[in-house]
Design an enzyme around this catalytic site. Structure first.
Site, PDB file in Angstrom:
ATOM      1  N   ASP A 165      40.754  41.027  51.233  1.00  0.00           N
ATOM      2  CA  ASP A 165      40.078  40.408  50.084  1.00  0.00           C
ATOM      3  C   ASP A 165      38.711  40.203  50.589  1.00  0.00           C
ATOM      4  O   ASP A 165      38.338  40.006  51.607  1.00  0.00           O
ATOM      5  CB  ASP A 165      40.692  38.900  49.443  1.00  0.00           C
ATOM      6  CG  ASP A 165      40.265  38.848  48.095  1.00  0.00           C
ATOM      7  OD1 ASP A 165      41.140  38.467  47.430  1.00  0.00           O
ATOM      8  OD2 ASP A 165      39.064  38.357  48.119  1.00  0.00           O
ATOM      9  N   ILE A 166      37.739  40.606  49.723  1.00  0.00           N
ATOM     10  CA  ILE A 166      36.336  40.518  50.027  1.00  0.00           C
ATOM     11  C   ILE A 166      35.762  38.628  49.940  1.00  0.00           C
ATOM     12  O   ILE A 166      34.862  38.420  50.472  1.00  0.00           O
ATOM     13  CB  ILE A 166      35.272  41.498  48.852  1.00  0.00           C
ATOM     14  CG1 ILE A 166      34.286  41.612  49.528  1.00  0.00           C
ATOM     15  CG2 ILE A 166      35.263  40.323  47.628  1.00  0.00           C
ATOM     16  CD1 ILE A 166      33.366  42.725  48.683  1.00  0.00           C
ATOM     17  N   GLU A 170      41.301  38.216  37.481  1.00  0.00           N
ATOM     18  CA  GLU A 170      40.034  38.750  37.661  1.00  0.00           C
ATOM     19  C   GLU A 170      40.012  40.421  37.578  1.00  0.00           C
ATOM     20  O   GLU A 170      39.187  40.697  36.904  1.00  0.00           O
ATOM     21  CB  GLU A 170      39.276  38.166  38.809  1.00  0.00           C
ATOM     22  CG  GLU A 170      37.950  38.440  39.115  1.00  0.00           C
ATOM     23  CD  GLU A 170      37.604  37.863  40.530  1.00  0.00           C
ATOM     24  OE1 GLU A 170      36.984  38.730  41.321  1.00  0.00           O
ATOM     25  OE2 GLU A 170      38.021  36.768  41.037  1.00  0.00           O
ATOM     26  N   HIS A 211      47.821  43.575  41.564  1.00  0.00           N
ATOM     27  CA  HIS A 211      47.820  43.421  43.098  1.00  0.00           C
ATOM     28  C   HIS A 211      48.484  41.919  43.623  1.00  0.00           C
ATOM     29  O   HIS A 211      48.497  41.195  42.729  1.00  0.00           O
ATOM     30  CB  HIS A 211      46.232  43.279  43.420  1.00  0.00           C
ATOM     31  CG  HIS A 211      45.612  42.241  42.660  1.00  0.00           C
ATOM     32  ND1 HIS A 211      44.926  42.359  41.444  1.00  0.00           N
ATOM     33  CD2 HIS A 211      45.086  40.986  43.073  1.00  0.00           C
ATOM     34  CE1 HIS A 211      44.380  41.458  41.008  1.00  0.00           C
ATOM     35  NE2 HIS A 211      44.463  40.478  42.007  1.00  0.00           N
ATOM     36  N   HIS A 217      48.485  39.181  46.568  1.00  0.00           N
ATOM     37  CA  HIS A 217      47.536  38.419  47.395  1.00  0.00           C
ATOM     38  C   HIS A 217      48.529  37.969  48.502  1.00  0.00           C
ATOM     39  O   HIS A 217      49.814  37.464  48.616  1.00  0.00           O
ATOM     40  CB  HIS A 217      47.013  37.267  47.015  1.00  0.00           C
ATOM     41  CG  HIS A 217      45.989  37.272  45.960  1.00  0.00           C
ATOM     42  ND1 HIS A 217      44.593  37.345  46.362  1.00  0.00           N
ATOM     43  CD2 HIS A 217      45.895  37.584  44.661  1.00  0.00           C
ATOM     44  CE1 HIS A 217      43.944  37.446  45.259  1.00  0.00           C
ATOM     45  NE2 HIS A 217      44.725  37.629  44.013  1.00  0.00           N
TER      46      HIS A 217
HETATM   47  P1  AMP Z   1      42.683  37.961  40.799  1.00  0.00           P
HETATM   48  O1  AMP Z   1      42.333  39.145  40.016  1.00  0.00           O
HETATM   49  O2  AMP Z   1      42.712  36.595  40.132  1.00  0.00           O
HETATM   50  O3  AMP Z   1      43.828  37.931  41.662  1.00  0.00           O
HETATM   51  O4  AMP Z   1      41.747  37.969  42.064  1.00  0.00           O
HETATM   52  C1  AMP Z   1      41.088  39.210  42.362  1.00  0.00           C
HETATM   53  C2  AMP Z   1      40.723  39.271  43.892  1.00  0.00           C
HETATM   54  O5  AMP Z   1      40.016  40.285  44.104  1.00  0.00           O
HETATM   55  C3  AMP Z   1      39.683  38.060  44.047  1.00  0.00           C
HETATM   56  O6  AMP Z   1      40.493  37.651  45.300  1.00  0.00           O
HETATM   57  C4  AMP Z   1      38.580  38.793  44.898  1.00  0.00           C
HETATM   58  O7  AMP Z   1      37.992  38.333  45.965  1.00  0.00           O
HETATM   59  C5  AMP Z   1      39.151  40.112  45.116  1.00  0.00           C
HETATM   60  N1  AMP Z   1      38.213  41.356  45.021  1.00  0.00           N
HETATM   61  C6  AMP Z   1      37.396  41.597  43.866  1.00  0.00           C
HETATM   62  N2  AMP Z   1      36.744  42.727  44.253  1.00  0.00           N
HETATM   63  C7  AMP Z   1      37.015  43.054  45.446  1.00  0.00           C
HETATM   64  C8  AMP Z   1      36.717  44.165  46.132  1.00  0.00           C
HETATM   65  N3  AMP Z   1      35.710  45.226  45.868  1.00  0.00           N
HETATM   66  N4  AMP Z   1      36.990  44.333  47.710  1.00  0.00           N
HETATM   67  C9  AMP Z   1      37.979  43.333  47.994  1.00  0.00           C
HETATM   68  N5  AMP Z   1      38.543  42.229  47.236  1.00  0.00           N
HETATM   69  C10 AMP Z   1      37.969  42.018  45.908  1.00  0.00           C
END
Ligand code: AMP
Length: 133
Positions: A28-29, A88, A93, A95
């Site tokens: 995760d970024i 988001e 995905h 975590h």
């Molecule tokens: P959620 O959709 O609420 O599960 O959150 C999306 C997750 O994706 C968050 O923890 C972000 O930090 C992560 N994220 C978003 N863009 C990227 C990226 N380009 N590379 C890695 N992680 C990402």
């Protein structure tokens, strides 16, 4: 195409920690803890995990299990926690978060800043453990 599909295709860079034909895992970024990993299906962009067909759903969790074992072997932690949010990014995905305390899975807390070089080293360590499984 979602940002995560672009990541799985290598069109957007990521810190890869594991991959097979159908699934991809990367750091995760904006991690909650060192080793915080996202696990995705490569070819299914549905934004809700419970919409997946049974085969993809079962395969995603089986892959996530192996990735969690690799994380536990590579990153000092008590255990690896799991969360599915999807608030988001509209691409299913999971975590996987290395935990010291239950508070490490609180998405509202302040996230630690982890230098890119350290992210790269963590990803390489997890990938090396994954390849041993
Ligand atoms: P959620 O959709 O609420 O599960 O959150 C999306 C997750 O994706 C968050 O923890 C972000 O930090 C992560 N994220 C978003 N863009 C990227 C990226 N380009 N590379 C890695 N992680 C990402």
């Amino acid at each position: 195409m979602t940002i995560f599909t672009k990541i799985a295709k290598g069109e957007i860079p990521s810190w890869k920690v594991a991959e097979n034909d159908s699934f991809y895992a990367f750091l995760d970024i904006n991690p909650l803890a060192p080793g915080h990993t996202l696990v995705i299906p490569k070819n299914v962009e549905d934004d809700y995990i419970f919409h997946l067909d049974e085969e993809t759903y079962a395969g995603l969790w089986a892959f996530a299990r192996k990735v969690a074992l690799a994380i536990k072997a590579a990153v000092p932690c008590k255990r690896v926690g799991v969360a599915v949010l999807g608030m988001e990014v509209p691409h299913t995905h999971i975590h996987l978060v290395p935990l010291q305390t239950e508070g490490d899975l609180d998405f509202r807390k302040e996230h630690p800043v982890i230098a890119p070089e350290r992210q790269a080293a963590i990803a390489a360590a997890i990938l090396a453990e994954y390849e041993k499984l």
